[in-house]
Scaffold this active site. Structure first.
Site, PDB file in Angstrom:
ATOM      1  CG  HIS A 140      -2.107   0.884   1.054  1.00  0.00           C
ATOM      2  ND1 HIS A 140      -2.068   2.242   1.240  1.00  0.00           N
ATOM      3  CD2 HIS A 140      -3.379   0.592   0.668  1.00  0.00           C
ATOM      4  CE1 HIS A 140      -3.258   2.749   0.990  1.00  0.00           C
ATOM      5  NE2 HIS A 140      -4.077   1.771   0.632  1.00  0.00           N
ATOM      6  CG  ASP A 180      -8.400  -4.395  -3.236  1.00  0.00           C
ATOM      7  OD1 ASP A 180      -9.583  -4.175  -2.923  1.00  0.00           O
ATOM      8  OD2 ASP A 180      -7.715  -3.620  -3.915  1.00  0.00           O
TER       9      ASP A 180
HETATM   10  C1  ACO Z   1      -7.809  -0.336  -2.831  1.00  0.00           C
HETATM   11  C2  ACO Z   1      -6.422  -0.236  -3.155  1.00  0.00           C
HETATM   12  O1  ACO Z   1      -6.096   0.437  -4.091  1.00  0.00           O
HETATM   13  S1  ACO Z   1      -5.307  -1.059  -2.201  1.00  0.00           S
HETATM   14  C3  ACO Z   1      -4.009  -1.521  -3.339  1.00  0.00           C
HETATM   15  C4  ACO Z   1      -4.487  -2.596  -4.280  1.00  0.00           C
HETATM   16  N1  ACO Z   1      -3.430  -2.987  -5.217  1.00  0.00           N
HETATM   17  C5  ACO Z   1      -2.748  -4.130  -5.103  1.00  0.00           C
HETATM   18  O2  ACO Z   1      -2.976  -4.947  -4.218  1.00  0.00           O
HETATM   19  C6  ACO Z   1      -1.726  -4.387  -6.181  1.00  0.00           C
HETATM   20  C7  ACO Z   1      -0.397  -4.818  -5.600  1.00  0.00           C
HETATM   21  N2  ACO Z   1       0.267  -3.728  -4.904  1.00  0.00           N
HETATM   22  C8  ACO Z   1       0.921  -2.727  -5.585  1.00  0.00           C
HETATM   23  O3  ACO Z   1       0.999  -2.718  -6.804  1.00  0.00           O
HETATM   24  C9  ACO Z   1       1.565  -1.607  -4.772  1.00  0.00           C
HETATM   25  O4  ACO Z   1       1.900  -2.056  -3.491  1.00  0.00           O
HETATM   26  C10 ACO Z   1       0.662  -0.357  -4.673  1.00  0.00           C
HETATM   27  C11 ACO Z   1       0.227   0.111  -6.076  1.00  0.00           C
HETATM   28  C12 ACO Z   1      -0.572  -0.648  -3.870  1.00  0.00           C
HETATM   29  C13 ACO Z   1       1.438   0.772  -4.002  1.00  0.00           C
HETATM   30  O5  ACO Z   1       2.459   1.148  -4.852  1.00  0.00           O
HETATM   31  P1  ACO Z   1       3.667   2.136  -4.445  1.00  0.00           P
HETATM   32  O6  ACO Z   1       3.357   2.872  -3.222  1.00  0.00           O
HETATM   33  O7  ACO Z   1       3.985   2.935  -5.655  1.00  0.00           O
HETATM   34  O8  ACO Z   1       4.840   1.157  -4.093  1.00  0.00           O
HETATM   35  P2  ACO Z   1       5.985   0.662  -5.076  1.00  0.00           P
HETATM   36  O9  ACO Z   1       5.394   0.018  -6.279  1.00  0.00           O
HETATM   37  O10 ACO Z   1       6.940   1.794  -5.304  1.00  0.00           O
HETATM   38  O11 ACO Z   1       6.674  -0.452  -4.182  1.00  0.00           O
HETATM   39  C14 ACO Z   1       7.673  -0.210  -3.205  1.00  0.00           C
HETATM   40  C15 ACO Z   1       8.507  -1.473  -3.073  1.00  0.00           C
HETATM   41  O12 ACO Z   1       7.684  -2.545  -2.591  1.00  0.00           O
HETATM   42  C16 ACO Z   1       7.569  -3.579  -3.574  1.00  0.00           C
HETATM   43  N3  ACO Z   1       6.167  -3.984  -3.662  1.00  0.00           N
HETATM   44  C17 ACO Z   1       5.082  -3.189  -3.532  1.00  0.00           C
HETATM   45  N4  ACO Z   1       3.950  -3.900  -3.657  1.00  0.00           N
HETATM   46  C18 ACO Z   1       4.343  -5.171  -3.846  1.00  0.00           C
HETATM   47  C19 ACO Z   1       3.633  -6.371  -4.056  1.00  0.00           C
HETATM   48  N5  ACO Z   1       2.279  -6.380  -4.089  1.00  0.00           N
HETATM   49  N6  ACO Z   1       4.316  -7.503  -4.264  1.00  0.00           N
HETATM   50  C20 ACO Z   1       5.672  -7.489  -4.234  1.00  0.00           C
HETATM   51  N7  ACO Z   1       6.406  -6.386  -4.045  1.00  0.00           N
HETATM   52  C21 ACO Z   1       5.745  -5.243  -3.858  1.00  0.00           C
HETATM   53  C22 ACO Z   1       8.017  -2.939  -4.894  1.00  0.00           C
HETATM   54  O13 ACO Z   1       8.506  -3.894  -5.787  1.00  0.00           O
HETATM   55  C23 ACO Z   1       9.066  -1.967  -4.406  1.00  0.00           C
HETATM   56  O14 ACO Z   1      10.234  -2.705  -4.118  1.00  0.00           O
HETATM   57  P3  ACO Z   1      11.696  -2.073  -4.402  1.00  0.00           P
HETATM   58  O15 ACO Z   1      11.770  -0.866  -3.514  1.00  0.00           O
HETATM   59  O16 ACO Z   1      12.617  -3.166  -4.016  1.00  0.00           O
HETATM   60  O17 ACO Z   1      11.714  -1.724  -5.855  1.00  0.00           O
HETATM   61  O1  OAA Z   2      -5.532   4.724  -0.594  1.00  0.00           O
HETATM   62  C1  OAA Z   2      -5.117   4.129  -1.606  1.00  0.00           C
HETATM   63  O2  OAA Z   2      -4.059   4.428  -2.197  1.00  0.00           O
HETATM   64  C2  OAA Z   2      -5.896   3.016  -2.186  1.00  0.00           C
HETATM   65  C3  OAA Z   2      -7.301   2.931  -1.714  1.00  0.00           C
HETATM   66  O3  OAA Z   2      -8.194   3.571  -2.238  1.00  0.00           O
HETATM   67  C4  OAA Z   2      -7.600   2.093  -0.571  1.00  0.00           C
HETATM   68  O4  OAA Z   2      -6.704   1.479  -0.001  1.00  0.00           O
HETATM   69  O5  OAA Z   2      -8.796   1.992  -0.213  1.00  0.00           O
END
Ligand code: ACO
Ligand code: OAA
Length: 420
Positions: free
Chosen positions: A288, A350
């Site tokens: 997150h 999620d």
């Molecule tokens: C309702 C919502 O929107 S909740 C989020 C729902 N989305 C997901 O579950 C999809 C999977 N998760 C992700 O893609 C990301 O964690 C996000 C989009 C939620 C957040 O993204 P950001 O804050 O931009 O984090 P970012 O992508 O820069 O990740 C930071 C580090 O953690 C790692 N990381 C983040 N999420 C994950 C994951 N799900 N699995 C493995 N590694 C991860 C990245 O690879 C990165 O590693 P590094 O520093 O070694 O390169």
């Molecule tokens: O806050 C965020 O980046 C994603 C979101 O909407 C949630 O987690 O409910």
């Protein structure tokens, strides 16, 4: 200038805020821009608040867990829209309004039915929300608070109907049916059999409340960005639905279930995670932008909702396949906490919600529309709030890294003529 920045930073008393602004200044100096706008405040809002280090989420000051435990959808919608929990008669009025305004025009119903069945429900929904504008020819008049509130309520009321029509391909799917609450009606739109069971309605309602608002996430940002041009609530919410559809945002819930099905059994979890990480891919439902600890909504779902569904002695009818998916998810959570919590990666909202929706008999490609029915409370509250602030159109900048000046080479006319 550098001295001024240093002075401003040293004036900040709160150590967390000081660290936050120092980090922003550092990012700007180092990179010249803010990738993903991480940590950049773009608006002031009194609707929700997150402490990502401690795993706390509040709506208008109330912890989300308390609201999910003790309140109804109508209570939370009223709270988000108006700033306080409703009195009993205010709640009753809102409940009635949600149910009274649920019908959509026949032309819109026809248009929903005419959409290709292959169209993803999120895109069906955003396209349909835009069509609701046809009944609001004053939609560009956005400076009347009461009118805006009423628009928001009508929009919230109609969303489940659009989903119900799309699922059943029947404009009359709920004709003449009486409902006690908005949550019951929403559940009916997904599963007519379970909507008469109070236990399932309660579970569904809690899920909606957990999803209701989340500060300046990608879809809420879309509402604010589109709304800042004084576009209508329909345009703003349609863009938010499109944003939420993405796999990195709300679309993750559908993919978590697919992932659990693909993994197949708890003993294959470690190798699955190993291979995803080795490919540098993301595990769905994990991580997150804001939480650096367990997401409180995921914890609530895990500790308070799922045990009601999967308890050994429970009266709810759960098939073996779902029981196996639950065991795979439990194993996955353990491995993720082992392997990734060092990087501050934990299950997000999620991760567990898809199991609840599957238990509710909802088809996975409709999962993210359930998220919409929760988040619409927050989106509407943000849109109404934004129409009240001294607005400046959202118009950030970019770092240009394209070509320098180039010009079209025009050949002299005589040369062109001689080559003819
Ligand atoms: C309702 C919502 O929107 S909740 C989020 C729902 N989305 C997901 O579950 C999809 C999977 N998760 C992700 O893609 C990301 O964690 C996000 C989009 C939620 C957040 O993204 P950001 O804050 O931009 O984090 P970012 O992508 O820069 O990740 C930071 C580090 O953690 C790692 N990381 C983040 N999420 C994950 C994951 N799900 N699995 C493995 N590694 C991860 C990245 O690879 C990165 O590693 P590094 O520093 O070694 O390169
Ligand atoms: O806050 C965020 O980046 C994603 C979101 O909407 C949630 O987690 O409910």
């Amino acid at each position: 200038m550098i001295k001024k920045i240093r002075d401003c930073l040293s004036d900040i008393k709160d150590p967390d805020l000081k660290e936050h602004y120092s980090q922003l200044v550092f990012t700007l100096l180092e990179k010249g821009y803010f990738p993903g706008l991480a940590g950049v405040p773009v608006a002031k809002s009194g609707i929700s608040h997150i402490d990502g280090e401690k795993g706390i989420l509040t709506y208008r000051g109330y912890p989300v867990q308390e609201l999910a435990e003790h309140c109804s959808y109508e209570d939370v919608a009223f709270l988000l829209l108006n700033g306080d929990l409703p009195l009993r008669n205010e709640k009753n009025i809102l409940q009635k309004q949600f149910l009274v305004h649920r019908d959509v025009d026949r032309d819109i119903a026809k248009a929903v039915i005419a959409m290709p069945e292959e169209l993803h429900p999120m895109y069906m929904l955003s396209a349909s929300v835009l069509q609701l504008q046809a009944n609001d020819n004053l939609c560009f008049t956005v400076d009347n608070y009461n009118q805006n509130l009423f628009r928001a309520i009508r929009l919230v009321a109609k969303l489940p109907t659009i989903i119900g029509i799309s699922r059943t391909r029947d404009a009359e799917f709920a004709a003449d049916k009486e409902f006690d609450s908005y949550a019951q009606y929403c559940l009916y739109c997904f599963n007519q059999d379970l909507a008469d069971d109070e236990e399932w309605v309660d579970i569904f309602e809690k899920l909606l409340i957990l999803h209701a608002d989340h500060t300046m996430n990608n879809s809420t940002f879309s509402v604010r960005a589109v709304g800042s041009s004084k576009a209508s609530i329909y345009a703003s919410v349609a863009s938010a639905i499109n944003s939420l559809s993405g796999p990195l945002h709300g679309g993750a819930n559908e993919r978590v279930l697919k992932m659990l099905q693909e993994i197949g059994s708890p003993d294959k979890v470690e190798s699955y995670i190993g291979s995803v990480l080795a490919k540098g891919e993301k595990i769905m439902g994990i991580g997150h932008r804001v939480y650096k600890t367990y997401d409180p909504r995921a914890l609530f779902t895990k500790n308070k909702i799922l045990p009601r569904i999967f308890a050994e002695d429970n009266p709810l009818d759960i098939d073996d396949e779902l029981g196996d998916l639950y065991k795979t998810a439990q194993k996955m959570e353990r491995v993720v906490l082992d392997v990734l919590s060092g990087k501050k990666l934990y299950p997000n909202v999620d991760f567990w919600s898809g199991l609840v929706m599957k238990a509710l008999g909802i088809e996975p490609h409709y999962f993210t529309t359930v998220f919409v029915l929760g988040r619409i409370m927050g989106w509407s509250a943000h849109w109404v709030e934004h129409m009240e602030v001294k607005n400046r159109i959202f118009r950030p900048n970019q770092l240009y890294d394209g070509f320098n000046d180039r010009h079209i080479l025009v050949e002299p006319e005589e040369e062109i003529a001689s080559t003819d």
